[in-house]
Design a protein around this motif. Sequence first.
Motif, short mmCIF file in Angstrom:
data_model
loop_
_atom_site.label_atom_id
_atom_site.label_comp_id
_atom_site.label_asym_id
_atom_site.label_seq_id
_atom_site.Cartn_x
_atom_site.Cartn_y
_atom_site.Cartn_z
N LEU A 1 0.83 -1.22 0.00
CA LEU A 1 0.00 0.00 0.00
C LEU A 1 0.87 1.27 0.00
CD1 LEU A 1 -3.07 0.26 -0.05
CD2 LEU A 1 -3.00 0.81 2.38
N THR A 2 1.96 1.24 0.77
CA THR A 2 2.83 2.42 0.85
C THR A 2 3.53 2.67 -0.49
OG1 THR A 2 3.21 1.84 3.14
CG2 THR A 2 4.65 3.50 2.22
N VAL A 3 4.04 1.58 -1.10
CA VAL A 3 4.71 1.73 -2.41
C VAL A 3 3.74 2.35 -3.42
CG1 VAL A 3 5.68 0.44 -4.37
CG2 VAL A 3 6.41 -0.11 -2.06
N ALA A 4 2.50 1.83 -3.44
CA ALA A 4 1.49 2.34 -4.38
C ALA A 4 1.22 3.83 -4.10
CB ALA A 4 0.20 1.54 -4.24
N TYR A 5 1.14 4.19 -2.82
CA TYR A 5 0.84 5.58 -2.48
C TYR A 5 1.98 6.52 -2.85
CZ TYR A 5 -1.08 9.51 0.08
OH TYR A 5 -1.60 10.73 0.39
N VAL A 6 3.21 6.07 -2.62
CA VAL A 6 4.38 6.91 -2.94
C VAL A 6 4.45 7.14 -4.46
CG1 VAL A 6 6.91 6.95 -2.99
CG2 VAL A 6 5.73 6.30 -0.90
N CYS B 1 -6.59 -11.64 -13.20
CA CYS B 1 -5.17 -11.35 -12.96
C CYS B 1 -4.94 -10.96 -11.51
CB CYS B 1 -4.68 -10.23 -13.89
SG CYS B 1 -4.65 -10.73 -15.60
N LEU B 2 -5.83 -10.11 -10.99
CA LEU B 2 -5.70 -9.67 -9.59
C LEU B 2 -5.84 -10.86 -8.65
CD1 LEU B 2 -5.47 -7.23 -7.66
CD2 LEU B 2 -7.94 -7.06 -7.69
N PHE B 3 -6.77 -11.74 -8.97
CA PHE B 3 -6.97 -12.94 -8.14
C PHE B 3 -5.69 -13.78 -8.12
CE2 PHE B 3 -8.14 -17.34 -7.50
CZ PHE B 3 -8.94 -17.27 -6.38
N CYS B 4 -5.09 -13.97 -9.31
CA CYS B 4 -3.85 -14.77 -9.40
C CYS B 4 -2.74 -14.13 -8.58
CB CYS B 4 -3.37 -14.86 -10.84
SG CYS B 4 -4.36 -15.95 -11.79
N VAL B 5 -2.62 -12.81 -8.70
CA VAL B 5 -1.54 -12.11 -7.99
C VAL B 5 -1.73 -12.24 -6.48
CG1 VAL B 5 -0.43 -9.88 -7.58
CG2 VAL B 5 -1.13 -10.50 -9.88
N THR B 6 -2.95 -11.99 -6.01
CA THR B 6 -3.18 -12.04 -4.56
C THR B 6 -3.02 -13.46 -4.03
OG1 THR B 6 -5.54 -12.12 -5.03
CG2 THR B 6 -4.67 -10.02 -4.35
N LYS B 7 -3.58 -14.41 -4.78
CA LYS B 7 -3.48 -15.81 -4.36
C LYS B 7 -2.01 -16.27 -4.36
CE LYS B 7 -6.00 -19.76 -3.96
NZ LYS B 7 -7.12 -20.01 -3.10
N ILE C 1 4.07 -15.90 0.65
CA ILE C 1 4.42 -15.44 2.01
C ILE C 1 3.60 -16.16 3.07
CG2 ILE C 1 5.20 -13.15 1.26
CD1 ILE C 1 2.44 -12.13 2.24
N ARG C 2 2.89 -17.22 2.66
CA ARG C 2 2.05 -18.01 3.59
C ARG C 2 1.04 -17.11 4.30
NH1 ARG C 2 2.71 -23.05 1.77
NH2 ARG C 2 4.82 -23.20 1.06
N TYR C 3 0.37 -16.30 3.49
CA TYR C 3 -0.66 -15.39 4.00
C TYR C 3 -1.96 -16.18 4.09
CZ TYR C 3 -2.31 -10.57 4.66
OH TYR C 3 -2.78 -9.40 5.18
N ASP C 4 -2.58 -16.19 5.28
CA ASP C 4 -3.80 -16.99 5.46
C ASP C 4 -4.93 -16.52 4.56
OD1 ASP C 4 -2.46 -18.38 7.37
OD2 ASP C 4 -3.14 -17.10 9.01
N SER C 5 -5.19 -15.21 4.63
CA SER C 5 -6.31 -14.70 3.85
C SER C 5 -5.78 -13.81 2.72
CB SER C 5 -7.24 -13.90 4.76
OG SER C 5 -8.25 -13.34 3.98
N TYR C 6 -5.70 -14.41 1.54
CA TYR C 6 -5.16 -13.67 0.40
C TYR C 6 -6.03 -12.47 0.02
CZ TYR C 6 -8.76 -16.09 -2.25
OH TYR C 6 -9.96 -16.54 -2.69
N LYS C 7 -7.31 -12.53 0.41
CA LYS C 7 -8.24 -11.46 0.03
C LYS C 7 -7.84 -10.10 0.63
CE LYS C 7 -12.30 -14.30 -0.56
NZ LYS C 7 -13.58 -14.68 0.02
N PRO D 1 -4.58 -3.36 -1.71
CA PRO D 1 -3.23 -2.81 -1.97
C PRO D 1 -2.68 -3.19 -3.33
CG PRO D 1 -3.30 -3.84 0.19
CD PRO D 1 -4.60 -4.14 -0.46
N VAL D 2 -2.86 -4.46 -3.73
CA VAL D 2 -2.34 -4.89 -5.04
C VAL D 2 -3.10 -4.17 -6.16
CG1 VAL D 2 -2.04 -6.85 -6.61
CG2 VAL D 2 -1.50 -7.12 -4.21
N ALA D 3 -4.39 -4.00 -5.98
CA ALA D 3 -5.20 -3.30 -7.00
C ALA D 3 -4.71 -1.86 -7.18
CB ALA D 3 -6.67 -3.31 -6.60
#
Lengths: 60, 359
Positions: free
Chosen positions: A38-43, B282-288, B294-300, B305-307
């Motif tokens: 989020l920070t990278v996107a904001y910067v 594409c966003l789904f693939c990136v988040t998943k 990084i072994r993130y429990d909830s990719y959602k 942030p990715v969007a």
Amino acid sequence: MALFCLVTIIYVLIFIFDYPRLRSAKSLKQAVVYWGVLTVAYVITFIYCLFWSIPTLPSF
Amino acid sequence: MNSDIVNPKQATAILSVFLISGTSVTMNNYLSKQNTWISLIISVAVSAVMFLLFAKILKLFKGKNLFEISERCFGRLGSKLISAVVVIYAFIRGIVALRSFCEMVTITSLDETPILFIAVFVMLTSAFMIKSGLYVMGKCSLFFAAVIVFITALTTLLSIGVMQFENLMLTGISAASLVADSVSFITHPFLDALLLLCLFSHIKNNANHSKIFIWALILAALVMVVTLLRDILILGGETFSQLYFPSYSATGIINIYNFLQRISVLDAVKTLFSVLIEVSVCLFCVTKGLGFLIRYDSYKNLAFPVAMLMSVLCTVCFSSTMVLADFTKNLTYFALPAQILLSLVILGMGTLKNKQKNS
């Protein structure tokens, strides 16, 4: 400036929307990744808006 | 009800709308001009084989997504490497699709509007779709697919009056240009369906994957061939190959007794719907993928942030439409070998592992 304000409002809304879930994040790594992205996107947004508002400067 | 489960019908709709998106905003100058539809048919035939291969992979690893499959086949380190490549590719593909759509909007109508403004709102919709669960994407895709088919049929019927059938004469066929265009079609959109292997683990267990892939391919191919033929018949091969958005220009010509005109807005709606699904996938693939890495429990949680990162990078990465078009063309050379190699290696390793398990 208007664009930057608008995007900033969107970032604040995203933070408010995501905050409850982020509080329940199980590890520090997850919070760091969230905030990092989020920070990278904001910067980048900030820099883009700065250049976009001055057309004479070279664009990206 | 689990919001992350889609039924086979919805999966078919997601895949077909995703494929249709590939020809909605092409940013590609077709070399074979009026014979582009032949290239498309060749690429559909080749892609059918690859789609059956994807279905076979999903059958071998029931209920697993692309990242989990690669972990089973290549171990932890290998899977991390493959996941990183898939995440980066999905990210780039998402950025390119989003920027192409934004370019279309700014070139055709909103020329003073900053690209970031358009991109942010498209990505927010996509991120919200991911957050709400795949079920929402499936439902939206069903509706979008129906609207896209309707718009394609309507604009084709209305354009019969302005079609010039001599535009379709099979002159100047060059094997090299046909192959070049076929390769371009195969890479994007057809083999990009590899990204949907991340998503198809969420289909109901009893689904027949081959059926989903083939029906989606047939539906998408029909819409794409009809759209291409309509554009070529209206514009002619030369003009068609020189435009970045031929569909928009072709539908703009339609004029029914001065009563019904400028219906190119219908094509813009079609493009918006298809790009929205492509970007969401594409966003789904990136988040998943990031969640897996990084072994993130909830990719959602990463969706927003990715969007935002995608919308900002799509704005700053390409200085002009020409740069974007060049980048899209060059991406083919890297994407095609990776897509084919990855699918073949995964299938080979999967079959080998299954044999070892059984013996």
